[in-house]
Design an enzyme around this catalytic site. Structure first.
Site, mmCIF file in Angstrom:
data_model
loop_
_atom_site.group_PDB
_atom_site.id
_atom_site.type_symbol
_atom_site.label_atom_id
_atom_site.label_comp_id
_atom_site.label_asym_id
_atom_site.label_seq_id
_atom_site.Cartn_x
_atom_site.Cartn_y
_atom_site.Cartn_z
ATOM 1 N N TRP A 77 0.830 -1.203 0.000
ATOM 2 C CA TRP A 77 0.000 0.000 0.000
ATOM 3 C C TRP A 77 0.868 1.259 0.000
ATOM 4 O O TRP A 77 0.566 2.229 -0.685
ATOM 5 C CB TRP A 77 -0.923 -0.008 1.221
ATOM 6 N N HIS A 78 1.960 1.244 0.772
ATOM 7 C CA HIS A 78 2.837 2.410 0.808
ATOM 8 C C HIS A 78 3.501 2.657 -0.545
ATOM 9 O O HIS A 78 3.534 3.778 -1.034
ATOM 10 C CB HIS A 78 3.925 2.233 1.881
ATOM 11 N N ASP A 79 4.045 1.609 -1.108
ATOM 12 C CA ASP A 79 4.725 1.741 -2.400
ATOM 13 C C ASP A 79 5.048 0.338 -2.900
ATOM 14 O O ASP A 79 5.371 -0.554 -2.113
ATOM 15 C CB ASP A 79 6.023 2.557 -2.265
#
Length: 665
Positions: free
Chosen positions: A548-550
């Site tokens: 989700w972050h990257d």
């Protein structure tokens, strides 16, 4: 002076930060807003306070710890400032020459972190929005209320008044949200709305049994597609539709040129896909809250029925009556629901409309970065303003936010840890002390660069009459537990993860569960299997969090490292259960302090890998720290200092217990 001290204590109190910290999740809203100590408001909090041990602040042991703080904290700052100025252990070396180009001039500031620089450079526009948005809402409410004066009555029920407020606020948020994303993303606002509408149809019109799987598949696919396509530029779509359109004068070339022209209208923030990650969480929240509401409402008396007429002749709906009866049955005051009830009790079916959905997803104060509010909580707060929202609390919160920004500005002026790490310098030219402090302050800057935007947007929401959860519970240096650290870091996201992923997977019990913790499958009886499934669930959660972050290997490694580093804490809890050490509290405090030193080191390693240096950079840093006998001796002394700090952290939490507060982090 005493009044100044008490004023500062009020600013930095947990009650000012978030009333959720000074009350239980089931405390009614009016009681949670009470400024008295938690032990005076709640029986459970009173029990926590009674079980707290005697304070240790005035014991000889802690006077030794105070000497550590008085001497070492200033030395820590001096060490990292010297490294930032370019002073090294080798004569003739100037480390500053490797990163000076990354600093701004007149005065020199380390604004090299792109994420924080984006926020810092746009502060004037954000402050304008912070002031203008609540004022525009008040103006709208004034004129809208003037038109509806004839329909008002002193006999109007609490539910009817809440419904009227809900409709009024939703209309404003719907219109302002669409205007807001158009200004932000330009032509790409249409892409955002298209994704929103597809997700809405999945949640509302698919056969119910397919909704969870399709919702999660669609939103995870959107995360990957947004990243891989770069936000779906129209030029790329035109080239796909008209391949070989490079020849001037043909229709394909005209299509590409037209697409290029549209792409140029990208708004203030053309890269909408970077910000859409937070929006995805709201899309999932809406669909899953609606999915769970069907079961919840089928066993309750809430239904959408035909209109009725009150004794005063005013039109009301049967829903108003049945909502009132429902809350009476549950002994709930709908205007002062607890934090848990606002999240757990679903909105009525009529509230899951496309207008309310878009108003929620595009709610301007929380659109860019959160904090994350579930759909149920959002609707509840739109209907009834939370009692926790007072002018005094909001003012104190704003002052605290200002002090945090001031702290960050001072750090960026004198400590260049981010620029040094980005320049990938020769770490061998720094002393072990400088290396450790550069790593330590780098993590502090990461914490602050996230804290400041989150608190800004929460302050904006507070001014607008919405009370979202506070994202950061503690200072980064006030953590010793791996699991506790993640409960207090990005707390609204952690609450979202628990509600929509961790509990449905089975949580710490193993068996699959519903949103309220009700079992949907039999939980395993074996203690070992339960722990195994708990670790599996944590691994799945952090894999999702990393993606989700990257979408990159570094953050995936970070997520797996966090899961790995939870294991020693879980094993330590099994080998040294607190109940067996009740007769020897001092010995238990020493043992847990030693184990917590390892936790702190692992937390620093995982976060340096994920958010600062990467694995290769960490290897170079650790080689510089442990590549000599002096470096190893320094690391041993650091562990002793960490032990001292952890003992103070223990006592801070005991102080909270004495006040009836148990944050579990």
């Amino acid at each position: 002076m005493p009044s100044l001290f008490s004023w500062l204590r009020r600013i930095y109190s947990l009650d000012t930060l978030d009333t959720r910290f000074t009350s239980t999740a089931t405390t009614p809203g009016n009681a949670a807003a009470d400024t008295r100590p938690a032990a005076a408001k709640d029986a459970r909090a009173n029990a926590i306070a009674q079980n707290a041990r005697a304070p240790l602040w005035r014991t000889p042991e802690f006077f030794v710890y105070y000497l550590f703080f008085i001497t070492l904290v200033p030395l820590m700052f001096k060490t990292v400032v010297d490294a930032s100025k370019g002073e090294s252990k080798q004569a003739g070396e100037r480390p500053a020459s490797q990163f000076e180009h990354m600093l701004t001039e007149d005065p020199q500031i380390d604004n090299s972190d792109a994420q924080y620089a984006s926020f810092r450079d746009n502060v004037p526009y954000l402050l304008l929005l912070l002031i203008a948005h609540p004022l525009v809402r008040r103006a709208y409410n004034y004129f809208a209320s003037g038109k509806n004066t004839a329909t008002k009555s002193s006999n109007q029920s609490v539910v009817a008044a809440g419904n009227a407020q809900l409709k009024q606020r939703m209309r404003f948020d719907f219109a302002f949200g669409l205007i807001f994303i158009t200004a932000l993303h330009g032509i790409s606002a249409l892409k955002v709305v298209l994704i929103l509408l597809i997700n809405y149809r999945i949640g509302k019109y698919l056969p119910r049994s397919y909704v969870p799987a399709v919702t999660w598949t669609f939103n995870i696919a959107i995360l990957f597609a947004n990243e891989l396509s770069g936000g779906y530029p129209l030029e790329r779509i035109a080239l796909f539709l008209a391949p070989g359109s490079g020849t001037s004068g043909d229709k394909g070339s005209s299509l590409v040129q037209w697409a290029q022209t549209l792409d140029s209208f990208g708004g203030i923030m053309p890269r909408w896909e970077v910000l859409f990650k937070v929006t995805v969480l709201r899309l999932i929240s809406f669909n899953m809250d609606y999915y769970w509401s069907v079961d919840y409402l089928s066993s309750s008396p809430i239904e959408v029925c035909t209109p009725l007429v009150s004794s005063s002749g005013l039109p009301i709906s049967r829903l108003d009556v049945e909502l009132t009866e429902f809350h009476k049955k549950k002994q709930l005051d709908p205007s002062t629901l607890s934090d848990r009830d606002r999240v757990k009790i679903p909105a009525e079916p009529a509230a899951f409309s496309v207008r309310n959905y878009i108003a929620y997803v595009l709610y301007s104060p929380l659109y860019l970065a959160g904090p994350i509010l579930t759909f149920n909580d959002y609707v509840s707060q739109q209907r009834y303003t939370p009692p926790s929202l007072t002018r005094t609390r909001t003012t104190l919160y704003g002052i605290r936010f200002f002090f945090t920004v001031l702290c960050m500005e001072l750090i960026l002026h004198y400590i260049y840890a981010v620029a040094i790490s980005k320049a990938s310098p020769d770490w061998s030219i720094f002393t072990p002390g400088q290396l450790s402090m550069l790593a330590f302050f780098n993590l502090h800057i990461i914490w602050l660069k996230l804290l400041i935007p989150w608190r800004f947007f929460r302050l904006w929401a507070l001014l607008d009459g919405i009370d979202p959860p506070e994202n950061m519970v503690r200072c980064m240096s006030n953590n010793y537990s791996v699991s506790g650290f993640w409960r207090g870091w990005h707390r609204s996201y952690n609450r979202w993860i628990v509600r929509y992923i961790y509990i449905p997977l089975g949580g710490s019990a193993g068996g699959a569960r519903g949103p309220a913790g009700t079992k949907t499958a039999s939980a395993p009886k074996s203690g070992f299997m339960s722990k195994f499934l708990q670790i599996r669930n944590v691994l799945l959660v952090f894999t999702f969090v990393a993606l989700w972050h990257d979408i990159n290997l570094r953050l995936l490694m970070w997520g797996w490292l966090i899961t790995l580093f939870v294991l020693p804490e879980v094993i330590g809890g099994i080998l040294f259960p607190a109940r067996r050490w009740r007769s020897r509290p001092t010995a238990y405090r020493i043992i847990t302090g030693i184990g917590s030193v390892g936790n702190v080191l692992m937390l620093m390693i995982a976060n340096l890998v994920g958010f600062a240096l990467g694995l290769d950079g960490l290897k170079d840093l650790l080689a510089g720290l442990t590549g000599s006998y002096s470096g190893i001796a320094y690391m041993i002394s650091c562990c002793a200092v960490l032990f001292v700090g952890i003992q103070v952290m223990f006592e801070i939490r005991e102080d909270e217990f004495r006040m009836g507060i148990d944050l579990k982090c």
